[in-house]
Design an enzyme around this catalytic site. Sequence first.
Site, PDB file in Angstrom:
ATOM      1  N   GLU A 112       0.763  -1.216  -0.003  1.00 44.65           N
ATOM      2  CA  GLU A 112       0.027  -0.037  -0.166  1.00 44.65           C
ATOM      3  C   GLU A 112       0.789   1.296  -0.071  1.00 44.65           C
ATOM      4  O   GLU A 112       0.547   2.152   0.778  1.00 44.65           O
ATOM      5  CB  GLU A 112      -0.871   0.070   1.276  1.00 44.65           C
ATOM      6  N   GLU A 130      -6.483 -10.388  -1.593  1.00 45.63           N
ATOM      7  CA  GLU A 130      -7.130 -10.262  -0.378  1.00 45.63           C
ATOM      8  C   GLU A 130      -8.897 -10.075  -0.680  1.00 45.63           C
ATOM      9  O   GLU A 130      -9.405  -9.265  -0.217  1.00 45.63           O
ATOM     10  CB  GLU A 130      -6.720  -8.977   0.477  1.00 45.63           C
TER      11      GLU A 130
END
Length: 382
Positions: A161, A274
């Site tokens: 991220e 995810e």
Amino acid sequence: MRTRQTITMMSLVVLLANTVPCMAGQNVPALKDVFTNHFLIGGALNRNVVTGRDPNAAAIAEKHFNTATAENDLKWQRVHPRLDQYNWEPADSFVAFCEKHQMVVIGHCLVWHSQVPRWVFLDDSENALTRDALLSRMRDHILTVVGRYKGRIKGWDVVNEALNEDGTLRNTQWLQIIGEGAENKQYDYIENAFRWAHEADPDAELYYNDYSLETSRAKCDGAVAIVKHLKSKGIRIDGVGIQLHGSLAHPSVEGLEYAITSLAATGVKVMVTELDIRTQARGYRGADVSQVSRQNTSDPSAAAAETQKKLADKYAEIFSVLLKHEKDITRVTFWGVYDATSWIGGSPLLFDRNYQPKEAFFAVVKTKTSHEGRQDGTDGEP
Ligand code: G3I
């Protein structure tokens, strides 16, 4: 006598409460077998799964997954809580669980702005570390953690991220301190993280991992830029993880295909790392942990037939796209095992709060038959 009967009855109730959900859902095909010729199927595992405190969830994982990611056990905060203290028990038990059940082990994650203790960025006087001191701290962490599981963890989310929604680099303490505000140093922390992960385990696969790559083209282009930058410097990167925290309304087929094809065009593997689908439609739709909670994604109509049908349709749409691009997709990992322990509320996974496979589970299985039908010119029905 009456007490004995009561105890016997209570034991029976406890036994049934534990076994019924465990057995239910086991008469369905194993996802890892359904997709065996296409991609790995996995899940993020939490402490209760790995330690046996949630045996029904462990049974689902063992049956359906051939790969697993530690949901939290390898994050800096948990594995390296203090400067001179590593906490290996959680990660050791995660890796042992995966090995026992022949699952490909994925390490998540080495460098992230979240779940990293304050001390990491501070010196003894609580002042911000210098660039060199932070680089050295990051190096020690990566060499120690990756080194401990050398040859056992197949691939690492090395940097997690690092991007804003517009594709620029997120202004984290990693970027601020190591990048020193200089354009030509902005990728330095990412470069070094990948270099040291490779040094610690030359055979491990190394990934960049992020959310919203399938909904923001600019962010996806930012990930492409990271891959190209690392490759231009001769630094190993094997794959990009599209986290894919979706909703009933997103991603679009076009958005997901854009992400898969543009990332694959850089020559790396693409993986869905995810996967979950929130059923609630309100508000923020990214996966920034500071903005999402079980409460603000809760959904009173999650169990309604209409919601479950929409969930099944969205999962089917996503899996149809993944199968269409199977040559570029190596792994699909769900972010959790069943709804009750997901990090978000509503009904985001394929197994419900009682460990039962949902309509979405069967819709996902069916995408494989339909895909093979399309390939051999039949309608996909057996
Ligand atoms: O283990 C402690 C426990 O000891 C303590 O009593 C309790 C009190 O709050 O906290 C427990 O830790 C929590 C941990 O989950 C385990 O349940 C943390 O507070 C909580 O912040 C943590 O949330 C995780 C979150 O990342 C932040 O690390 C979620 O489980 C996890 O699903 C989520 O996963 C992230 C990925 O790593 C990156 N991409 C987005 C994804 C979803 O946010």
